[in-house]
Design an enzyme around this catalytic site. Sequence first.
Site, PDB file in Angstrom:
ATOM      1  N   GLU A 159      62.980  38.437  40.893  1.00 56.42           N
ATOM      2  CA  GLU A 159      62.833  39.440  41.943  1.00 56.42           C
ATOM      3  C   GLU A 159      62.763  38.764  43.318  1.00 56.42           C
ATOM      4  O   GLU A 159      63.408  39.203  44.275  1.00 56.42           O
ATOM      5  CB  GLU A 159      61.547  40.234  41.670  1.00 56.42           C
ATOM      6  CG  GLU A 159      61.389  41.478  42.511  1.00 56.42           C
ATOM      7  CD  GLU A 159      60.061  42.174  42.240  1.00 56.42           C
ATOM      8  OE1 GLU A 159      59.244  41.649  41.454  1.00 56.42           O
ATOM      9  OE2 GLU A 159      59.841  43.243  42.836  1.00 56.42           O
TER      10      GLU A 159
ATOM     11  N   CYS B 236      49.641  40.101  40.072  1.00 62.99           N
ATOM     12  CA  CYS B 236      48.930  39.769  38.826  1.00 62.99           C
ATOM     13  C   CYS B 236      47.497  40.269  38.817  1.00 62.99           C
ATOM     14  O   CYS B 236      46.930  40.521  37.766  1.00 62.99           O
ATOM     15  CB  CYS B 236      48.870  38.257  38.630  1.00 62.99           C
ATOM     16  SG  CYS B 236      50.470  37.491  38.633  1.00 62.99           S
TER      17      CYS B 236
ATOM     18  N   GLU C 220      59.228  38.000  38.089  1.00 60.85           N
ATOM     19  CA  GLU C 220      58.834  37.961  39.489  1.00 60.85           C
ATOM     20  C   GLU C 220      59.683  36.941  40.262  1.00 60.85           C
ATOM     21  O   GLU C 220      60.068  37.181  41.407  1.00 60.85           O
ATOM     22  CB  GLU C 220      57.344  37.599  39.572  1.00 60.85           C
ATOM     23  CG  GLU C 220      56.712  37.953  40.894  1.00 60.85           C
ATOM     24  CD  GLU C 220      55.180  37.866  40.846  1.00 60.85           C
ATOM     25  OE1 GLU C 220      54.578  38.387  39.889  1.00 60.85           O
ATOM     26  OE2 GLU C 220      54.608  37.274  41.762  1.00 60.85           O
TER      27      GLU C 220
ATOM     28  N   GLU D 250      42.272  48.003  34.671  1.00 59.54           N
ATOM     29  CA  GLU D 250      43.737  47.950  34.732  1.00 59.54           C
ATOM     30  C   GLU D 250      44.370  48.499  33.461  1.00 59.54           C
ATOM     31  O   GLU D 250      45.341  49.257  33.504  1.00 59.54           O
ATOM     32  CB  GLU D 250      44.218  46.514  34.977  1.00 59.54           C
ATOM     33  CG  GLU D 250      45.737  46.406  35.145  1.00 59.54           C
ATOM     34  CD  GLU D 250      46.237  44.962  35.180  1.00 59.54           C
ATOM     35  OE1 GLU D 250      45.803  44.159  34.330  1.00 59.54           O
ATOM     36  OE2 GLU D 250      47.059  44.646  36.047  1.00 59.54           O
TER      37      GLU D 250
ATOM     38  N   CYS E 257      41.341  33.186  39.294  1.00 62.36           N
ATOM     39  CA  CYS E 257      40.759  33.767  38.076  1.00 62.36           C
ATOM     40  C   CYS E 257      39.623  32.917  37.496  1.00 62.36           C
ATOM     41  O   CYS E 257      38.722  33.443  36.857  1.00 62.36           O
ATOM     42  CB  CYS E 257      41.830  33.953  37.011  1.00 62.36           C
ATOM     43  SG  CYS E 257      43.216  34.923  37.607  1.00 62.36           S
TER      44      CYS E 257
ATOM     45  N   GLU F 108      49.918  54.640  33.903  1.00 63.30           N
ATOM     46  CA  GLU F 108      51.299  54.175  33.810  1.00 63.30           C
ATOM     47  C   GLU F 108      51.459  53.065  32.773  1.00 63.30           C
ATOM     48  O   GLU F 108      52.577  52.680  32.442  1.00 63.30           O
ATOM     49  CB  GLU F 108      51.812  53.724  35.191  1.00 63.30           C
ATOM     50  CG  GLU F 108      51.089  52.543  35.826  1.00 63.30           C
ATOM     51  CD  GLU F 108      49.885  52.946  36.684  1.00 63.30           C
ATOM     52  OE1 GLU F 108      49.292  54.004  36.423  1.00 63.30           O
ATOM     53  OE2 GLU F 108      49.531  52.181  37.606  1.00 63.30           O
TER      54      GLU F 108
ATOM     55  N   SER G 193      55.527  42.607  44.388  1.00 60.01           N
ATOM     56  CA  SER G 193      56.424  42.488  43.248  1.00 60.01           C
ATOM     57  C   SER G 193      56.175  43.672  42.329  1.00 60.01           C
ATOM     58  O   SER G 193      55.040  44.096  42.141  1.00 60.01           O
ATOM     59  CB  SER G 193      56.118  41.188  42.507  1.00 60.01           C
ATOM     60  OG  SER G 193      56.659  41.240  41.210  1.00 60.01           O
TER      61      SER G 193
ATOM     62  N   LYS H 296      40.271  43.906  34.873  1.00 54.78           N
ATOM     63  CA  LYS H 296      41.279  44.076  33.820  1.00 54.78           C
ATOM     64  C   LYS H 296      40.905  45.220  32.883  1.00 54.78           C
ATOM     65  O   LYS H 296      41.767  45.851  32.274  1.00 54.78           O
ATOM     66  CB  LYS H 296      41.440  42.785  33.019  1.00 54.78           C
ATOM     67  CG  LYS H 296      42.118  41.660  33.786  1.00 54.78           C
ATOM     68  CD  LYS H 296      43.633  41.855  33.867  1.00 54.78           C
ATOM     69  CE  LYS H 296      44.284  40.827  34.775  1.00 54.78           C
ATOM     70  NZ  LYS H 296      45.667  41.176  35.107  1.00 54.78           N
TER      71      LYS H 296
END
Lengths: 588, 157
Positions: free
Chosen positions: A289, A312, A286, A374, A516, A379, A332, A371
Amino acid sequence: MDKIKLTIDNMPVEVVKGTTIFQAARQVGINIPALCYMNLEHLGVENRPGACRICVVEVEGRRNLAPSCSTDCTEGMVVKTNTPKVLNARKVVMELILSNHPNDCLACPSNNKCELQTLAATLGIREIPMVENAAMSTYRKDHSLSLQRDMDKCILCRRCETMCNDVQTVGALGTINRGFISVVAPAFEQDLADSSCVFCGQCVAVCPTGALTRTDDTGRVFKALADPTKTVVVQTAPAVRAALGEEFGIKPGTSVTGKMAAALRRLGFDKVFDTDFAADLTIMEEGTELLGRIGAFLGGDTSVKLPLLTSCCPAWINFFEQNYSDMLDQPSTAKSPQQMFGAVAKNYLAKKMGVKREDLVVVSVMPCIAKKYECTRKEFSVDGNPDVDISISTVELASMIKMANIDFVSLPDEDFDHPLGESTGAAVIFGATGGVMEAAVRTAYEVFTGKTLERLDFKELRGFEGIRTASVDFNGTTVNVCIAHQLGNARKVMDGVRSGELNFHAIEVMACPGGCIGGAGQPYHLGDSSVLKARAESLYKEDADKPLRKSHENPYITKLYEEFLGEPMSELAHHLLHTHYFDKHHKI
Amino acid sequence: MKIELHDSHIRQIKEICDSFDNNPGELINVLHKTQNVFGYLPEEIQRVIARNLGIPVTRVYGVVSFYSFFTMKPKGKYAVSLCMGTACYVRGAEDVLDELKKELGIEVGGVTEDGKFSLDCLRCVGACGLAPVLMIGEKVYGRLTPSMVKGVLAEYE
């Protein structure tokens, strides 16, 4: 400011005008019970719909009992909070609530953590007399990947609605219908999975009963651990170590990293790794990037997408895909640390260990329930085999440790395994709001300027203010960054970016208040912001104590690039560590 | 049941919302006016309203599902509403209802296959002196008996 004098239970109290009886009573150590009332001072959010009527008190000269949460103090008021009339009214209200509440407490996911249950005990409820006459409703259960809805257990306190609408501005939950069939649900009584729910779980974190609970995946983990054909590895997110101890009576803010590693080993994981390793990897990708985009921008490329948005947080990404689908090339492309870890484990570690991809089970321990969703995104899997197989929350790990008869408190400190267990201080602070940005700045600065940072603590990026901005001097080039936590704040920032009003180079967004550490997978703190602060401090302390505090100095990261990935943003890195985003505008 | 909204419909809804300055506080008025135009408020229409007013669709649905006046099902060309309030009920509204169901071949809340009639019950239209009372569209019929039902419906054939 105008002061008001009154007495509560014969004690004189002086309060500011506009103070409720409920708040005034707290000042003199009287905690009037309540079910719907919730005050999240650190978020400036108060839920007091006056719905539960548990907090009633007697006010001299008033004919009926007053709900203390929504009655303001007046001069000379005489309040009694524990007369037989009050106690009896509370008991009756409670009995009425319980008369139409399932009585499966022993098998309820909220058993022992239920405010309704605790209050029933406090009020001395010994029988529930009106059950025969109550209209029992049986609502369809809604099982999503991240959370479970059992509306039979809902007491309509509306706390979840406040979190979903006022704090997160997601608007997935609302009260629908009326009378006995009124229920908190998504529009058109859709399943959560089909609604605009982003799975942040902040509704779960405030539910006083078992109506909203985390999805429990501990059984799947135990099963994988017992399967002799599987090699099971685990990764633990930064914020977990700052809160896991609380489940075992350890003071909030006590980092239990070593004990956690020991417990995971005793549970039978073949390798105990750290998501922090992947957090360092995230910074490499990141950060590169970001520098690439800033470099192109400075070079006159007007098509470059700035600000770069961190990616994230899965609840934030869901929120983004629904609300800002016109800006899909803005975040990102770096995967989240959880998914980077999974990709590295299944494509690099598996080969190194001589294990077939399908025989390697990657478990993650996360402070988060989004999560869980996720890791099932299509993908993030290859031929149906996900990079991360199972994601459990901090509290689920605690429950596994208890189920496995491990005496957590007396465990020795152990280290993570290598190679995916080594991390720097930069990775540890990912768990607190502003941490990702601070970690990125540490690395980006050194890569960009070629100089060594003199101070590593970017205090201006820390704190709990909902939206924070800072300018960092990159040797003459000013980099403007913004940090937002809570989706309501993210919305404010993003609307400003969309309209062109706000200009930044990078924005960090975390869906949960505090980042978090305040995730819905953590032990609930119910508005006690001192718990969040203590957790954040423990992460910053762990960072300060680490010998290496910059992601690019992690020797195992260097080795991973040398042995496998080449360099940040290489073709292989792109293939394994980066992703793309989808238009989900239709969900709102 | 999914429906397809034409662009002209979406424009019409937008105009209604605009006429209330897209003020979320006017949600009930917006819904009222929209239902007047379209006859009912299906999911798709509620979503368009939510977007125009800048509020979550859950809130729109919360209001629609709270008030029995709002309906998510299309009504018949002629909306038949029978009062089941206390006065009408004790004077035999239930027998009238049975006859209506039989004649129309639908249950309460239903619409005839040709889309001509829909049948609903309501509570008190403030004409208790005429009990039992039936409304078709805006027209009120009083002192109804089961034997009169056929004749009343025939006016709309």
